[in-house]
Design a protein around this motif. Structure first.
Motif, mmCIF file in Angstrom:
data_model
loop_
_atom_site.group_PDB
_atom_site.id
_atom_site.type_symbol
_atom_site.label_atom_id
_atom_site.label_comp_id
_atom_site.label_asym_id
_atom_site.label_seq_id
_atom_site.Cartn_x
_atom_site.Cartn_y
_atom_site.Cartn_z
ATOM 1 N N UNK A 107 0.838 -1.195 0.000
ATOM 2 C CA UNK A 107 0.000 0.000 0.000
ATOM 3 C C UNK A 107 0.871 1.243 0.000
ATOM 4 N N UNK A 108 0.566 2.171 -0.883
ATOM 5 C CA UNK A 108 1.282 3.445 -0.904
ATOM 6 C C UNK A 108 0.909 4.248 0.338
ATOM 7 N N UNK A 109 1.934 4.772 1.039
ATOM 8 C CA UNK A 109 1.636 5.531 2.256
ATOM 9 C C UNK A 109 2.221 6.944 2.235
ATOM 10 N N UNK A 110 3.234 7.180 1.404
ATOM 11 C CA UNK A 110 3.795 8.536 1.315
ATOM 12 C C UNK A 110 4.119 8.877 -0.134
ATOM 13 N N UNK A 111 4.106 10.167 -0.407
ATOM 14 C CA UNK A 111 4.708 10.707 -1.623
ATOM 15 C C UNK A 111 5.632 11.820 -1.154
ATOM 16 N N UNK A 112 6.918 11.512 -1.070
ATOM 17 C CA UNK A 112 7.901 12.506 -0.654
ATOM 18 C C UNK A 112 8.431 13.230 -1.891
ATOM 19 N N UNK A 113 9.300 14.216 -1.673
ATOM 20 C CA UNK A 113 9.711 15.082 -2.770
ATOM 21 C C UNK A 113 11.218 15.273 -2.784
ATOM 22 N N UNK A 114 11.730 15.320 -3.983
ATOM 23 C CA UNK A 114 13.155 15.572 -4.153
ATOM 24 C C UNK A 114 13.326 16.526 -5.320
ATOM 25 N N UNK A 115 14.504 17.096 -5.438
ATOM 26 C CA UNK A 115 14.793 18.008 -6.546
ATOM 27 C C UNK A 115 16.034 17.536 -7.266
ATOM 28 N N UNK A 116 15.937 17.428 -8.562
ATOM 29 C CA UNK A 116 17.087 17.042 -9.376
ATOM 30 C C UNK A 116 17.375 18.117 -10.397
ATOM 31 N N UNK A 173 7.945 11.025 -5.061
ATOM 32 C CA UNK A 173 8.487 9.690 -4.811
ATOM 33 C C UNK A 173 7.505 8.885 -3.973
ATOM 34 N N UNK A 174 6.634 8.100 -4.624
ATOM 35 C CA UNK A 174 5.708 7.258 -3.872
ATOM 36 C C UNK A 174 6.450 6.111 -3.176
ATOM 37 N N UNK A 175 6.027 5.813 -1.966
ATOM 38 C CA UNK A 175 6.615 4.688 -1.221
ATOM 39 C C UNK A 175 5.526 3.934 -0.471
ATOM 40 N N UNK A 176 5.786 2.635 -0.286
ATOM 41 C CA UNK A 176 4.850 1.768 0.414
ATOM 42 C C UNK A 176 5.451 1.319 1.744
ATOM 43 N N UNK A 181 9.435 4.162 -8.876
ATOM 44 C CA UNK A 181 9.488 5.158 -9.946
ATOM 45 C C UNK A 181 8.810 6.432 -9.516
ATOM 46 N N UNK A 182 9.130 7.518 -10.209
ATOM 47 C CA UNK A 182 8.599 8.824 -9.844
ATOM 48 C C UNK A 182 7.094 8.924 -10.090
ATOM 49 N N UNK A 183 6.464 9.800 -9.335
ATOM 50 C CA UNK A 183 5.054 10.097 -9.529
ATOM 51 C C UNK A 183 4.842 10.593 -10.956
ATOM 52 N N UNK A 184 3.835 10.044 -11.599
ATOM 53 C CA UNK A 184 3.567 10.395 -13.000
ATOM 54 C C UNK A 184 3.434 11.904 -13.168
ATOM 55 N N UNK A 185 4.122 12.413 -14.171
ATOM 56 C CA UNK A 185 4.031 13.831 -14.485
ATOM 57 C C UNK A 185 5.023 14.713 -13.763
ATOM 58 N N UNK A 186 5.865 14.127 -12.877
ATOM 59 C CA UNK A 186 6.795 14.962 -12.116
ATOM 60 C C UNK A 186 8.255 14.753 -12.512
ATOM 61 N N UNK A 187 8.531 13.839 -13.439
ATOM 62 C CA UNK A 187 9.909 13.596 -13.867
ATOM 63 C C UNK A 187 9.958 13.451 -15.378
ATOM 64 N N UNK A 188 11.028 13.969 -15.949
ATOM 65 C CA UNK A 188 11.155 13.942 -17.405
ATOM 66 C C UNK A 188 11.675 12.611 -17.915
#
Length: 577
Positions: free
Chosen positions: A210-219, A227-230, A432-439
């Protein structure tokens, strides 16, 4: 038929066949984060579980408190009841912007109890970042505080309601909760409302995927990446770190890192939930308050920046003002560790320093004292889990594949002294990255996570890795990632700026600071104050603001017009020598 059989399917992170494989091979455990919490509530109901920052009243106006595991469970259930009564359901994404506190931990646990997903944000984020995250995740609500310092957090969040489809509710911990926000925390909950939320939680089947977080990073892209994580991959990280931290029921863990991404979750929240001790919160970093908390709570474990370790070692008067004798282990990362400093803490003060290296995407390497007993060696080196002939204490070594790839040739580095990009595959790596947030994908053709970090192969048999440099162009200021392209895009709108590049310059305390390198518009003479004020009007987080300005005639670019930031930074440093 269960109560939830008609609800939409749960948000999952990994393919079902991968989950089955990882569970069968013992790479993941068949437990969830909420299972761990429930186990401690049952086993240690009346032992202290977590404590607020001692200066919480100065920050938010709320009185600091300590809760037992049973009291924390009651707090979680009360928050869950308010969330549920105002429409939070399974799979809903909720943005969370709360300082390190008892209530922040309880909010996460309440959301997970309901099957919702938390997307955590540092309190340094402002409207610009909050708006982008709400849009990217389609968050239905924000949980925040009424006020933090001189900022009106709940009022700022309310300003976004109506601007984003789906964002309907702002929950706020008091005091200072404005009209329009739903107060959450210590508010009475009708018995029927609480019973309904409890029934929904009891009827919900949790899985490790189960997905429980979507954290954020900058590249290198211009906006943060989600960044979804379970449960499973978070706990893989947690148990890996626990091999070095070694917390237990008697441990007191003081955490000054924001509980919003890998650093805070991996080095504090998860070791606490795995070990079952006492988690003490700190926010923001105030060295006097921090040292006083170590003394007051007899902290056994903490995490901090390498610069703080160096400063305390050099400042005998400050260090000796407080009793730090309870400390056993300190985790440090985000910047190089000085061998002499790590050795002095261990040899002169009996405190072992753990060398952490990680990323939100799932890199997780750590120099555990049992793996690298020599403190000077441990300061500069991390274990190479690919060196299978060595028996590593960290169980991740048995399940993690590591390789160094020459960024120029693409060849795998096998010779001691060779350098290459660190690539990794294992149970800690995200899907993998959240759809739409990584090129682009962060994985190579063999499924290895490409770190963007260059390491050197060290040791007699290549059993160690030494960090050399970053391929990525992110700036790391005090542990917070800054994407140059994001700041450049905003500065480019300033009428006095023709071209701009943002680069990191070394700083002894923070690691790096932002420097804006500007080609002025014709006839213009931009100042640092002009640029900072321009960014403030965009409500950009303060840690992203440039602290230096250099005026140049041209900026170097490659054949397709891309900025050569590495060249800019090199030239900048050479002119300052």
């Amino acid at each position: 038929m269960s109560q939830l059989s008609t609800t939409r399917s749960r948000r999952r992170c990994h393919p079902a066949d991968k989950v089955a494989d990882h569970l069968a091979r013992g790479l993941w455990r068949p437990e969830t984060v909420t299972d761990l919490f429930a186990s401690w509530v049952e086993r240690r109901p009346d032992r202290t579980a977590t404590t607020d920052p001692s200066n919480l009243g100065d920050l938010t106006g709320a009185a600091p408190r300590s809760l037992t595991w049973r009291e924390l469970d009651d707090h979680v259930r009360q928050i869950a009841a308010v969330l549920f009564a105002h429409g939070i359901r399974t799979n809903d994404v909720v943005a969370v912007q709360v300082p390190n506190s008892v209530s922040l931990v309880a909010t996460y646990l309440a959301l997970w109890r309901l099957g919702a997903v938390a997307t955590p944000m540092p309190t340094s984020y402002r409207r610009h970042e909050l708006s982008g995250i709400v849009a990217a995740t389609k968050a239905v609500a924000v949980v925040t505080v009424g006020r933090l310092g001189d900022r009106e957090f709940a009022a700022d969040a309310l300003g976004l309601v109506g601007e984003h489809d789906g964002l309907r509710t702002v929950f706020a911990f008091g005091p200072h909760v404005p009209d329009g926000a739903v107060e959450i925390g210590d508010v009475p909950v009708p018995a029927e409302q609480a019973a309904e939320a409890d029934a929904r939680a009891a009827g919900l089947e949790h899985t490790v995927n189960d997905e429980i977080t979507i954290c954020w990073t900058s590249g290198t892209e211009s906006a943060p990446k989600g960044i979804p994580r379970c449960h499973a991959d978070w706990l893989a990280v947690g148990y890996g770190v626990q091999d070095a931290m070694e917390t237990d029921e008697d441990s007191v863990l003081l955490n000054p890192f924001p509980l919003v991404n890998m650093a805070g979750f991996a080095a504090a929240l998860l070791p606490w939930l795995i070990g079952g001790g006492h988690l003490v919160h700190h926010h923001p970093l105030d060295i006097g308050v921090y040292l006083a908390q170590i003394q007051q709570h007899r902290a056994t474990h903490t995490i901090t920046a390498p610069a703080i370790l160096t400063m305390l070692l050099q400042n005998d008067k400050l260090r000796n003002t407080f009793d730090l004798s309870s400390l056993q282990r300190v985790g440090a990362g985000g910047a190089p560790l000085a061998p002499s400093v790590v050795a002095a803490w261990q040899n002169d003060h009996g405190i072992e320093v753990i060398n952490f290296f990680g990323s939100n995407e799932g890199l997780c390497l750590l120099g555990a004292p049992n793996d690298i007993p020599d403190p000077e060696l441990r300061a500069e080196h991390l274990p190479n889990y690919a060196a299978r002939e060595k028996e590593w204490v960290a169980h991740l070594a048995r399940h993690t594949e590591v390789k160094l790839v020459d960024p120029e040739t693409g060849e795998i580095v096998t010779s001691t002294g060779g350098r290459g990009e660190l690539r990794l595959k294992g149970p800690t790596v995200f899907a993998g990255y959240l759809e739409g947030t990584a090129a682009s994908s962060p994985f190579d053709e063999d499924g290895f996570l490409c770190s963007g970090d260059v390491f050197e192969l060290c040791g007699e048999n290549g059993e160690y890795l030494r960090f050399v440099d970053r391929i990525k162009e992110i700036i790391i200021r005090g542990g917070m990632n800054i994407a140059p392209a994001e700041v450049e895009g905003l500065l480019q709108e300033h009428p006095a700026v023709a071209e701009v590049a943002v680069v990191g310059v070394p700083d002894e305390v923070l690691g790096e600071k932002c420097c804006a390198v500007v080609v002025p518009a014709e006839g213009a003479n931009p100042t640092l104050e002009d640029l900072v004020e321009h960014l403030r009007r965009h409500d950009v987080a303060s840690f992203k603001l440039p602290e230096q300005l250099r005026i140049v005639d041209t900026l170097p670019r490659n054949a397709v017009g891309k900025l050569l930031r590495r060249h800019i930074r090199t030239e900048l440093l050479e002119t300052e020598r």
